[in-house]
Design an enzyme around this catalytic site. Structure first.
Site, PDB file in Angstrom:
ATOM      1  N   ASN A   9      29.003  81.843  51.331  1.00  0.00           N
ATOM      2  CA  ASN A   9      29.350  82.438  50.040  1.00  0.00           C
ATOM      3  C   ASN A   9      28.462  81.767  48.990  1.00  0.00           C
ATOM      4  O   ASN A   9      28.692  80.623  48.622  1.00  0.00           O
ATOM      5  CB  ASN A   9      30.844  82.181  49.763  1.00  0.00           C
ATOM      6  CG  ASN A   9      31.257  82.643  48.384  1.00  0.00           C
ATOM      7  OD1 ASN A   9      30.476  83.289  47.668  1.00  0.00           O
ATOM      8  ND2 ASN A   9      32.478  82.308  47.982  1.00  0.00           N
ATOM      9  N   TRP A  10      27.449  82.490  48.548  1.00  0.00           N
ATOM     10  CA  TRP A  10      26.470  81.889  47.633  1.00  0.00           C
ATOM     11  C   TRP A  10      26.975  81.819  46.200  1.00  0.00           C
ATOM     12  O   TRP A  10      26.291  81.267  45.332  1.00  0.00           O
ATOM     13  CB  TRP A  10      25.145  82.671  47.695  1.00  0.00           C
ATOM     14  CG  TRP A  10      24.434  82.579  49.023  1.00  0.00           C
ATOM     15  CD1 TRP A  10      24.867  81.901  50.145  1.00  0.00           C
ATOM     16  CD2 TRP A  10      23.162  83.161  49.368  1.00  0.00           C
ATOM     17  NE1 TRP A  10      23.953  82.039  51.162  1.00  0.00           N
ATOM     18  CE2 TRP A  10      22.885  82.806  50.723  1.00  0.00           C
ATOM     19  CE3 TRP A  10      22.233  83.945  48.689  1.00  0.00           C
ATOM     20  CZ2 TRP A  10      21.730  83.205  51.378  1.00  0.00           C
ATOM     21  CZ3 TRP A  10      21.081  84.351  49.350  1.00  0.00           C
ATOM     22  CH2 TRP A  10      20.835  83.980  50.682  1.00  0.00           C
ATOM     23  N   LYS A  11      28.122  82.404  45.941  1.00  0.00           N
ATOM     24  CA  LYS A  11      28.722  82.373  44.591  1.00  0.00           C
ATOM     25  C   LYS A  11      27.686  82.798  43.542  1.00  0.00           C
ATOM     26  O   LYS A  11      26.858  83.663  43.810  1.00  0.00           O
ATOM     27  CB  LYS A  11      29.338  81.000  44.313  1.00  0.00           C
ATOM     28  CG  LYS A  11      30.341  80.598  45.409  1.00  0.00           C
ATOM     29  CD  LYS A  11      31.180  79.398  45.088  1.00  0.00           C
ATOM     30  CE  LYS A  11      32.122  79.096  46.258  1.00  0.00           C
ATOM     31  NZ  LYS A  11      33.022  77.993  46.012  1.00  0.00           N
ATOM     32  N   HIS A  94      39.236  85.387  46.752  1.00  0.00           N
ATOM     33  CA  HIS A  94      38.737  84.015  46.656  1.00  0.00           C
ATOM     34  C   HIS A  94      39.493  83.278  45.548  1.00  0.00           C
ATOM     35  O   HIS A  94      39.845  83.880  44.535  1.00  0.00           O
ATOM     36  CB  HIS A  94      37.228  84.009  46.367  1.00  0.00           C
ATOM     37  CG  HIS A  94      36.635  82.646  46.550  1.00  0.00           C
ATOM     38  ND1 HIS A  94      36.712  81.682  45.574  1.00  0.00           N
ATOM     39  CD2 HIS A  94      36.019  82.078  47.607  1.00  0.00           C
ATOM     40  CE1 HIS A  94      36.144  80.577  46.029  1.00  0.00           C
ATOM     41  NE2 HIS A  94      35.715  80.785  47.260  1.00  0.00           N
ATOM     42  N   GLU A  96      38.556  81.377  43.296  1.00  0.00           N
ATOM     43  CA  GLU A  96      37.941  81.456  41.962  1.00  0.00           C
ATOM     44  C   GLU A  96      38.286  82.787  41.298  1.00  0.00           C
ATOM     45  O   GLU A  96      38.444  82.868  40.080  1.00  0.00           O
ATOM     46  CB  GLU A  96      36.426  81.241  42.084  1.00  0.00           C
ATOM     47  CG  GLU A  96      36.108  79.768  42.350  1.00  0.00           C
ATOM     48  CD  GLU A  96      34.934  79.514  43.275  1.00  0.00           C
ATOM     49  OE1 GLU A  96      34.064  80.387  43.412  1.00  0.00           O
ATOM     50  OE2 GLU A  96      34.896  78.423  43.880  1.00  0.00           O
ATOM     51  N   GLU A 166      41.360  78.481  52.479  1.00  0.00           N
ATOM     52  CA  GLU A 166      40.580  77.625  51.592  1.00  0.00           C
ATOM     53  C   GLU A 166      41.508  76.904  50.618  1.00  0.00           C
ATOM     54  O   GLU A 166      41.870  77.464  49.576  1.00  0.00           O
ATOM     55  CB  GLU A 166      39.574  78.466  50.787  1.00  0.00           C
ATOM     56  CG  GLU A 166      38.557  79.196  51.630  1.00  0.00           C
ATOM     57  CD  GLU A 166      37.275  79.502  50.852  1.00  0.00           C
ATOM     58  OE1 GLU A 166      36.200  79.329  51.426  1.00  0.00           O
ATOM     59  OE2 GLU A 166      37.346  79.892  49.663  1.00  0.00           O
ATOM     60  N   GLY A 172      34.415  72.676  46.681  1.00  0.00           N
ATOM     61  CA  GLY A 172      33.408  72.104  45.795  1.00  0.00           C
ATOM     62  C   GLY A 172      33.714  70.686  45.339  1.00  0.00           C
ATOM     63  O   GLY A 172      33.083  70.161  44.436  1.00  0.00           O
ATOM     64  N   SER A 212      34.365  72.482  51.214  1.00  0.00           N
ATOM     65  CA  SER A 212      33.497  71.331  51.476  1.00  0.00           C
ATOM     66  C   SER A 212      33.094  71.195  52.945  1.00  0.00           C
ATOM     67  O   SER A 212      32.997  70.080  53.475  1.00  0.00           O
ATOM     68  CB  SER A 212      34.141  70.040  50.956  1.00  0.00           C
ATOM     69  OG  SER A 212      34.328  70.114  49.551  1.00  0.00           O
ATOM     70  N   GLY A 233      30.549  77.289  50.984  1.00  0.00           N
ATOM     71  CA  GLY A 233      30.000  77.477  49.646  1.00  0.00           C
ATOM     72  C   GLY A 233      28.713  76.679  49.477  1.00  0.00           C
ATOM     73  O   GLY A 233      27.628  77.098  49.898  1.00  0.00           O
ATOM     74  N   GLY A 234      28.822  75.503  48.866  1.00  0.00           N
ATOM     75  CA  GLY A 234      27.653  74.697  48.510  1.00  0.00           C
ATOM     76  C   GLY A 234      26.649  74.508  49.637  1.00  0.00           C
ATOM     77  O   GLY A 234      25.432  74.644  49.425  1.00  0.00           O
TER      78      GLY A 234
HETATM   79  P1  13P Z   1      32.417  74.693  49.056  1.00  0.00           P
HETATM   80  O1  13P Z   1      31.924  74.778  50.484  1.00  0.00           O
HETATM   81  O2  13P Z   1      31.324  74.516  48.062  1.00  0.00           O
HETATM   82  O3  13P Z   1      33.536  73.706  48.925  1.00  0.00           O
HETATM   83  O4  13P Z   1      33.037  76.153  48.722  1.00  0.00           O
HETATM   84  C1  13P Z   1      33.954  76.712  49.597  1.00  0.00           C
HETATM   85  C2  13P Z   1      34.191  78.108  49.193  1.00  0.00           C
HETATM   86  O5  13P Z   1      34.795  78.363  48.164  1.00  0.00           O
HETATM   87  C3  13P Z   1      33.656  79.175  50.046  1.00  0.00           C
HETATM   88  O6  13P Z   1      34.156  80.416  49.674  1.00  0.00           O
END
Ligand code: 13P
Length: 250
Positions: A9-11, A94, A96, A166, A172, A212, A233-234
Site C-alpha cells: 500500500n503505497w499510500k 483502511h 486512515e 491492521e 507506521g 510495521s 506500508g512504508g
Molecule cells: P506500515 O507498514 O507503514 O506500518 O503501514 C501499514 C499499513 O497501513 C498498510 O496498509
C-alpha cells in the site's frame, strides 16, 4: 493450504515516474515468484503502473473507491474507472480512511458490496486503536468491523475477499504486534467467519497482517497459522525492503 499474499500500500507517495520505476524493478525482481502479489499506487500513478504490471504476476490495486458507480461526487473515483484502468483489487476500510477521513462501517460496507458486484477483489482492513486495546475491547471492535463490513456479502463472493488485520497502533510506528498477538486476533477473525459463513469458507480465507511489517519480522509473522500474508506500508516503498518481504513463505 492458503497461498501467501503480500500487498504493498503505497499510500500518498510516489510521482508517476517514481511509481513506474519501482513497479518495473518489482516486476523484474519478483518474476517467477509464486506468492500472490499486489501493489496499490496512488490514483494518479495507476495508469502508468498498470502498463508495467499488465500480464505479470503482480496485481494492480487501488487504495479506495467511491460507494457509487457514477454521478455528482466531486473528488471521488468510481469502480468503473478502476476497472477501466486495469485495477483488480481495492483496499477498503483502511484505518486512515476510518480515523482520519471519518469513514463509517456503513459506508465501507457499501463500497465492499459495490466492488464485489463489479468483480474487484477486496482487501477489507480491520483493527483496533491503542485505547480500544488497552480497554480490552480488541475482539469486540475487530469482530464488529468485520460483521458490518461484510453485511449482506454472500458466501460465494468470499473467494474475492481478503481480510487485513491492521492494529492502528502498529501502523507506521515501528511497533509491530507480536506474532502471537496478531495470530490470536486473526484466529478470532477466522472463527467468526466460520460461524457467519462456513468452516470451509473460513479455512480458505486469506487473512493478512499489517503494521510495521519489515523484512526482519515477516518470517516470524508468517510462521503463525492464521497469518497468511501482509499488507505493507512504508516497507513497500522501496524494492530493497518489499522484495524480501514478498519472497517470504515462497
Ligand atoms: P506500515 O507498514 O507503514 O506500518 O503501514 C501499514 C499499513 O497501513 C498498510 O496498509
Amino acid at each position: 493450504m492458503r497461498k501467501p499474499y503480500f500487498a504493498g500500500n503505497w499510500k500518498m507517495h510516489k510521482t508517476i515516474g517514481e511509481a513506474r520505476e519501482l513497479a518495473q524493478t518489482l516486476v523484474t525482481e519478483l518474476d517467477g515468484n509464486t506468492n500472490k502479489l499486489m501493489i496499490a499506487p496512488p490514483f494518479t500513478a495507476l495508469s502508468a503502473v498498470s502498463e508495467v504490471v499488465s500480464g505479470t504476476n503482480i496485481k494492480l490495486g487501488a487504495q479506495n473507491m467511491a460507494p457509487e458507480e457514477s454521478g455528482a461526487h466531486t473528488g471521488e473515483i468510481s469502480v468503473l474507472m478502476l476497472r477501466d484502468i486495469g485495477v483488480s483489487v481495492v483496499i477498503l476500510g483502511h484505518s486512515e480512511r476510518r480515523h482520519v477521513y471519518g469513514e463509517s462501517d456503513e459506508l465501507i460496507n457499501r463500497k465492499v458490496k459495490l466492488a464485489l458486484e463489479h468483480s474487484l477483489e477486496v482487501i477489507l482492513c480491520v483493527g483496533e486503536t491503542l485505547e480500544e486495546r488497552d480497554a480490552g475491547r480488541v475482539n469486540d471492535v475487530v469482530a464488529g468491523q468485520l460483521k458490518s463490513g461484510l453485511n449482506g456479502v454472500d458466501e460465494r463472493h468470499l473467494v474475492s475477499v481478503t481480510i487485513a488485520y491492521e492494529p492502528v497502533w502498529a501502523i507506521g510506528t515501528g511497533r509491530t504486534a507480536t506474532p502471537e498477538d496478531a495470530d490470536a486476533v486473526q484466529a478470532m477473525i477466522r472463527e467468526r467467519m466460520a460461524n457467519a459463513y462456513s468452516d470451509s469458507a473460513a479455512e480458505a480465507l486469506c487473512i493478512q497482517y499489517g503494521g510495521s511489517v519489515k523484512p526482519e519480522n515477516v518470517v516470524g509473522l508468517m510462521e503463525r497459522p492464521n497469518i497468511d500474508g501482509a499488507l505493507v506500508g512504508g516497507a513497500s516503498l522501496m524494492s530493497e525492503s518489499f522484495v524480501p518481504i514478498a519472497r517470504a513463505g515462497a
